[in-house]
Scaffold this motif. Structure first.
Motif, PDB file in Angstrom:
ATOM      1  N   MET A   7       0.835  -1.208   0.000  1.00 26.68           N
ATOM      2  CA  MET A   7       0.000   0.000   0.000  1.00 26.68           C
ATOM      3  C   MET A   7       0.870   1.260   0.000  1.00 26.68           C
ATOM      4  O   MET A   7       0.627   2.211  -0.734  1.00 26.68           O
ATOM      5  CB  MET A   7      -0.874  -0.030   1.257  1.00 26.68           C
ATOM      6  N   ARG A   8       1.917   1.240   0.830  1.00 27.43           N
ATOM      7  CA  ARG A   8       2.811   2.388   0.942  1.00 27.43           C
ATOM      8  C   ARG A   8       3.442   2.695  -0.414  1.00 27.43           C
ATOM      9  O   ARG A   8       3.431   3.831  -0.880  1.00 27.43           O
ATOM     10  CB  ARG A   8       3.893   2.046   1.978  1.00 27.43           C
ATOM     11  N   GLY A   9       3.983   1.671  -1.044  1.00 24.96           N
ATOM     12  CA  GLY A   9       4.640   1.869  -2.339  1.00 24.96           C
ATOM     13  C   GLY A   9       3.652   2.357  -3.387  1.00 24.96           C
ATOM     14  O   GLY A   9       3.958   3.256  -4.183  1.00 24.96           O
ATOM     15  N   PHE A  10       2.466   1.783  -3.364  1.00 22.08           N
ATOM     16  CA  PHE A  10       1.446   2.140  -4.348  1.00 22.08           C
ATOM     17  C   PHE A  10       1.046   3.617  -4.206  1.00 22.08           C
ATOM     18  O   PHE A  10       1.017   4.363  -5.187  1.00 22.08           O
ATOM     19  CB  PHE A  10       0.225   1.227  -4.166  1.00 22.08           C
ATOM     20  N   HIS A  26      -5.078   6.348  12.211  1.00 24.88           N
ATOM     21  CA  HIS A  26      -4.633   6.633  13.569  1.00 24.88           C
ATOM     22  C   HIS A  26      -3.312   5.902  13.822  1.00 24.88           C
ATOM     23  O   HIS A  26      -2.776   5.927  14.910  1.00 24.88           O
ATOM     24  CB  HIS A  26      -5.708   6.251  14.596  1.00 24.88           C
ATOM     25  N   LEU A  27      -2.781   5.255  12.776  1.00 19.35           N
ATOM     26  CA  LEU A  27      -1.498   4.552  12.869  1.00 19.35           C
ATOM     27  C   LEU A  27      -0.370   5.515  12.546  1.00 19.35           C
ATOM     28  O   LEU A  27       0.019   5.683  11.403  1.00 19.35           O
ATOM     29  CB  LEU A  27      -1.449   3.380  11.891  1.00 19.35           C
ATOM     30  N   LEU A  28       0.110   6.175  13.580  1.00 19.41           N
ATOM     31  CA  LEU A  28       1.073   7.234  13.342  1.00 19.41           C
ATOM     32  C   LEU A  28       2.392   6.726  12.827  1.00 19.41           C
ATOM     33  O   LEU A  28       3.024   7.343  11.978  1.00 19.41           O
ATOM     34  CB  LEU A  28       1.283   7.969  14.646  1.00 19.41           C
ATOM     35  N   SER A  29       2.785   5.566  13.315  1.00 20.14           N
ATOM     36  CA  SER A  29       4.071   5.028  12.884  1.00 20.14           C
ATOM     37  C   SER A  29       4.034   4.765  11.377  1.00 20.14           C
ATOM     38  O   SER A  29       5.001   5.006  10.657  1.00 20.14           O
ATOM     39  CB  SER A  29       4.372   3.742  13.629  1.00 20.14           C
ATOM     40  N   GLU A  30       2.880   4.323  10.885  1.00 17.60           N
ATOM     41  CA  GLU A  30       2.739   4.066   9.455  1.00 17.60           C
ATOM     42  C   GLU A  30       2.821   5.377   8.665  1.00 17.60           C
ATOM     43  O   GLU A  30       3.479   5.467   7.631  1.00 17.60           O
ATOM     44  CB  GLU A  30       1.403   3.347   9.196  1.00 17.60           C
ATOM     45  N   MET A  31       2.172   6.420   9.183  1.00 20.94           N
ATOM     46  CA  MET A  31       2.178   7.713   8.481  1.00 20.94           C
ATOM     47  C   MET A  31       3.574   8.305   8.388  1.00 20.94           C
ATOM     48  O   MET A  31       3.912   8.998   7.446  1.00 20.94           O
ATOM     49  CB  MET A  31       1.264   8.702   9.210  1.00 20.94           C
TER      50      MET A  31
END
Ligand SMILES: Nc1ncnc2c1ncn2[C@@H]1O[C@H](COP(=O)(O)OP(=O)(O)OP(=O)(O)O)[C@@H](O)[C@H]1O
Length: 313
Positions: free
Chosen positions: A180-183, A199-204
């Motif tokens: 998802m991140r790469g896309f 709400h997943l800050l680490s992901e953001m």
């Protein structure tokens, strides 16, 4: 150009402008005089604790909820006024739902037919999200990650300039999140506007270029991720390892630095940067084994910024 001579963004530029947006439900002000902008060519993380008003904001942006006050525009137009909404904005608001017995490709073809899009777009969109091998499998056999991809494929059918996703990482495994991140980064690199709530800050921190942080329906902070992190009150700390810890701590305190010991015997130095620590160590003839700058992560920023505002409403 508008008749008053002011330049006006065309729908193609895909800038999102939220201005004074408010939604009052019976007892809850879900969104409270919220204003922010989202730029094309960047991934913008829309962050807030549960109940902060993210979904309500996105739904107002997409004309699914009527604002009590304020406006939300995409490329200068309200969603309701877009001449060709599917070709302008793609949205994924929850994990895709589809007729259980329908195949992935047929699900997309049905949407194409209803929207007047050529049916080849269904194949193209499926390929775009890496689902071509599962094209002829039935939706009921899809994993959650595959359903998320199908939802994104549906949003991409009109090849939109703007993509809006509500909590797309929910329920995905690490491989799905990496994909998802790469896309999404790829879409932004093409110049598209990508707005992602989470709400997943680490992901953001890994995904977003810009962040818009809200709590209790109100804007808390917006800006480039680095800038928001840099605006933290506690700032960066320098981690130092040395066999002469007491000597170095004393020398640093003379420079008004704060010095704490971590549980593993390293020193955590605040108030001065790493080159200063290095210079102080050299002058004090202290041998260094490690010198690292530790930046606060977005999780810490977020907790600090939203503290006290995140009550359950
Ligand atoms: N249709 C509705 N009627 C009444 N209250 C609502 C409605 N929709 C949302 N709310 C309330 O508005 C507030 C904001 O909800 P919203 O779903 O926008 O938050 P969120 O940031 O998306 O949270 P989450 O991450 O939990 O989905 C909450 O207090 C919620 O209970």
């Amino acid at each position: 150009m508008m008749s008053d001579g002011q330049p006006r963004p065309s729908a193609a530029t895909g800038q999102i402008i939220v201005s004074g947006l408010t939604k009052q439900y019976k007892n809850v002000r879900a969104v409270d005089n919220l204003s922010f902008t989202v730029e094309p060519g960047r991934v913008t993380g829309f962050l807030g604790p549960n109940g902060a008003g993210k979904t309500t904001t996105l739904r107002m942006l997409l004309n699914l909820v009527t604002p009590t006050a304020g406006t939300a525009t995409i490329g200068g137009h309200r969603y309701a006024d877009l001449t060709d909404p599917l070709r302008t904005v793609g949205a994924v608001l929850e994990a895709s739902s589809a007729h259980k017995g329908r195949t992935g490709i047929n699900h997309l073809r049905v949407i194409c037919a209803a929207a007047g899009l050529p049916k080849e777009r269904a194949d193209e969109a499926l390929a775009l999200v890496g689902l071509s091998p599962a094209a002829k499998r039935k939706f009921k056999g899809y994993s959650l990650g595959m359903k998320q991809r199908l939802g994104i494929a549906a949003a991409m059918l009109g090849n939109p300039q703007v993509l809006i996703l509500d909590e797309p990482a929910n329920g995905l495994d690490p491989e799905g999140i990496r994909w998802m991140r790469g896309f999404l980064k790829g879409l932004a690199a093409e110049g598209r506007t990508v707005l992602v709530s989470s709400h997943l800050l680490s992901e953001m921190q890994l995904l977003a270029d810009d962040v818009v942080i809200i709590a209790a329906g109100k804007l808390v902070r917006q800006g480039p991720v680095e800038q928001v992190m840099g605006s933290m009150t506690h700032g960066a700390r320098v981690r130092v390892r040395t066999p002469q810890a007491d000597e170095l701590a004393a020398a640093l305190r003379e420079q008004s630095a704060t010095v704490d010991a971590d549980p593993h015997g390293a020193l955590l130095v605040g108030g001065v940067d790493a080159p200063t620590v290095g210079r102080v160590a050299l002058a004090a003839k202290v041998e260094l084994h490690e010198l690292t700058t530790e930046r606060p992560d977005l999780e810490g920023v977020f907790l600090e910024l939203t503290a006290g505002k995140a009550e359950i409403r």
